[in-house]
Design a protein around this motif. Structure first.
Motif, short mmCIF file in Angstrom:
data_model
loop_
_atom_site.label_atom_id
_atom_site.label_comp_id
_atom_site.label_asym_id
_atom_site.label_seq_id
_atom_site.Cartn_x
_atom_site.Cartn_y
_atom_site.Cartn_z
N THR A 1 -58.31 65.71 21.46
CA THR A 1 -57.66 64.76 22.36
C THR A 1 -57.88 63.30 22.00
O THR A 1 -57.09 62.45 22.40
N SER A 2 -58.93 62.97 21.27
CA SER A 2 -59.30 61.58 21.03
C SER A 2 -58.85 61.11 19.65
O SER A 2 -58.58 61.90 18.74
N SER B 1 -63.52 63.98 12.92
CA SER B 1 -62.75 62.75 12.78
C SER B 1 -61.55 62.97 11.86
O SER B 1 -60.44 62.49 12.13
N LEU B 2 -61.77 63.70 10.77
CA LEU B 2 -60.67 64.01 9.87
C LEU B 2 -59.62 64.87 10.57
O LEU B 2 -58.41 64.63 10.45
N ALA B 3 -60.08 65.87 11.35
CA ALA B 3 -59.14 66.71 12.10
C ALA B 3 -58.35 65.89 13.10
O ALA B 3 -57.14 66.09 13.30
N ARG C 1 -54.34 65.44 13.22
CA ARG C 1 -53.58 65.74 14.44
C ARG C 1 -52.69 64.56 14.84
O ARG C 1 -51.53 64.76 15.20
N GLU C 2 -53.22 63.37 14.77
CA GLU C 2 -52.41 62.20 15.10
C GLU C 2 -51.22 62.06 14.16
O GLU C 2 -50.12 61.71 14.58
N ARG C 3 -51.44 62.37 12.89
CA ARG C 3 -50.33 62.30 11.94
C ARG C 3 -49.25 63.31 12.28
O ARG C 3 -48.06 63.00 12.25
N ARG D 1 -47.25 62.13 15.23
CA ARG D 1 -46.26 61.11 14.88
C ARG D 1 -45.04 61.73 14.23
O ARG D 1 -43.90 61.33 14.51
N VAL D 2 -45.28 62.70 13.35
CA VAL D 2 -44.14 63.38 12.71
C VAL D 2 -43.30 64.12 13.74
O VAL D 2 -42.07 64.06 13.73
N LEU D 3 -43.97 64.81 14.68
CA LEU D 3 -43.25 65.54 15.72
C LEU D 3 -42.46 64.59 16.61
O LEU D 3 -41.32 64.88 16.98
N ALA D 4 -43.03 63.43 16.92
CA ALA D 4 -42.31 62.44 17.73
C ALA D 4 -41.08 61.95 17.00
O ALA D 4 -40.02 61.76 17.60
N ALA D 5 -41.20 61.76 15.68
CA ALA D 5 -40.04 61.33 14.89
C ALA D 5 -38.97 62.41 14.87
O ALA D 5 -37.77 62.12 14.98
#
Length: 341
Positions: free
Chosen positions: A17-18, A63-65, A69-71, A74-78
């Motif tokens: 989540t973070s 942190s890498l995970a 996840r954030e990446r 962003r792809v899913l939002a695009a």
């Protein structure tokens, strides 16, 4: 020392989540807390070093995970943004009033993340009156969306160019014949309102529209059924024109089989005709809102097939329709042979 490794749960869960910075902060707190508890508990230095090293490793991996996840988000939002743009281009928003009609549309794609599917609709004012189409492409996914885009593109162009509704259908048929595979087809209903009191309908293997007059709901079954679009080469049957009486206060509901074939937990189909009679009103948007909500409740909240509903209503205008016309029957269907495709 037995319980100190559980401190790794904090950064591991934070990764879901973070942001990476948040995961690093929680990991730092876990390492600091582990060092303090280990020192107060008199843990051997070597064992404490191993535990703290494990906490640092889990924190870095989390942190890498989190960054990955954030990446992906962003792809899913695009992708969602592109899907929404494609939906607006393919299924253009229909205003509440088109010509002399009140209109409402409800569309739900079975693939919720995609937002679009193989069902389609369009309604356009033309020099020959308001014309509309509702249809369903065989199959799902991107190939179905591409076929739907092809049908809608041809329809929007032909609706303006062709004086006769059967010629509009002929244009679509010829285009599909050049572009579809042998096993592909499209079911559709094409309708037009060329002049007052006259509604023309061409049904190509699709679910029959529902004519709503006062509190009566009647399925407009084709007298001479025609094959779906794209299959004309396999049969001698050709589309036929059906003419209905359509006067002030009348409504026409077009839909796809995702509505009528929706099943509940008891495997019972959604009783559309019965529910239309229950929800019918003078506001098409209110009628479809009630139907759509009830449809979702019927299937338990999620449809397993694309579903489209388009409701057309001719508002009553004082003094525009005679009593004799209002009492006219649905209309004796007349049929015209379509051109060979």
């Amino acid at each position: 020392m037995t319980w100190l490794p559980l401190l790794a749960v904090g950064p591991a869960l934070a990764a879901a989540t973070s942001r990476p910075s948040g995961v690093l902060g929680i990991g730092f707190l876990a390492v600091a807390l582990g060092a303090v508890l280990g020192a107060r508990g008199g843990a051997p230095g070597r064992e404490q070093a191993i535990v703290l090293s494990a906490l640092v490793a889990v924190t870095l991996a989390s942190s890498l995970a989190s960054a990955l996840r954030e990446r992906r988000e962003r792809v899913l939002a695009a992708v969602r943004s592109v899907a929404e743009a494609a939906q607006h281009a393919l299924l253009q928003p229909v205003p509440a009033t088109v010509g002399q009609f009140q209109v409402a549309v409800r569309y739900s794609a079975a693939a919720a993340e995609a937002r679009i599917g193989g069902d389609f609709y369009a309604l356009v004012p033309t020099p020959y009156g308001v014309r509309l189409i509702v249809g369903d492409v065989r199959g799902k996914g991107l190939p179905a969306v591409g076929t739907a885009a092809l049908v809608l593109g041809v329809f929007r162009e032909a609706a303006y160019d062709e004086p006769a509704l059967l010629d509009v259908v002929g244009r679509i048929e010829r285009s599909l014949g050049r572009n579809l595979g042998h096993d592909d087809f499209v079911t559709a209903v094409v309708a037009g309102y060329p002049r007052a009191g006259r509604m023309e309908v061409v049904n190509c293997g699709h679910a029959p529209p529902l004519l709503v007059r006062d509190s009566d709901v009647t399925a407009v079954e084709p007298t001479h059924p025609a094959p779906p679009l794209g299959l004309s080469a396999l049969t001698s049957e050709t589309p036929s024109l059906q003419v209905l009486s359509f006067t002030d206060g009348d409504q026409l509901l077009l839909y796809t089989d995702g509505v009528t074939e929706a099943r509940n937990h008891s495997r019972e189909f959604y009783p559309l005709i019965e529910r239309v009679a229950r929800h019918v009103s003078n506001e098409p948007s209110h009628t479809l809102a009630g139907l759509h909500d009830e449809l979702l409740a019927h299937v338990g909240g999620r449809l397993h097939d694309d579903a489209a509903l388009l409701l057309l209503r001719k508002p009553a205008v004082a003094g525009s329709t005679s009593a004799a016309e209002r009492q006219a029957p649905v209309g004796t269907p007349t049929f015209c042979p379509a051109e060979s495709h």
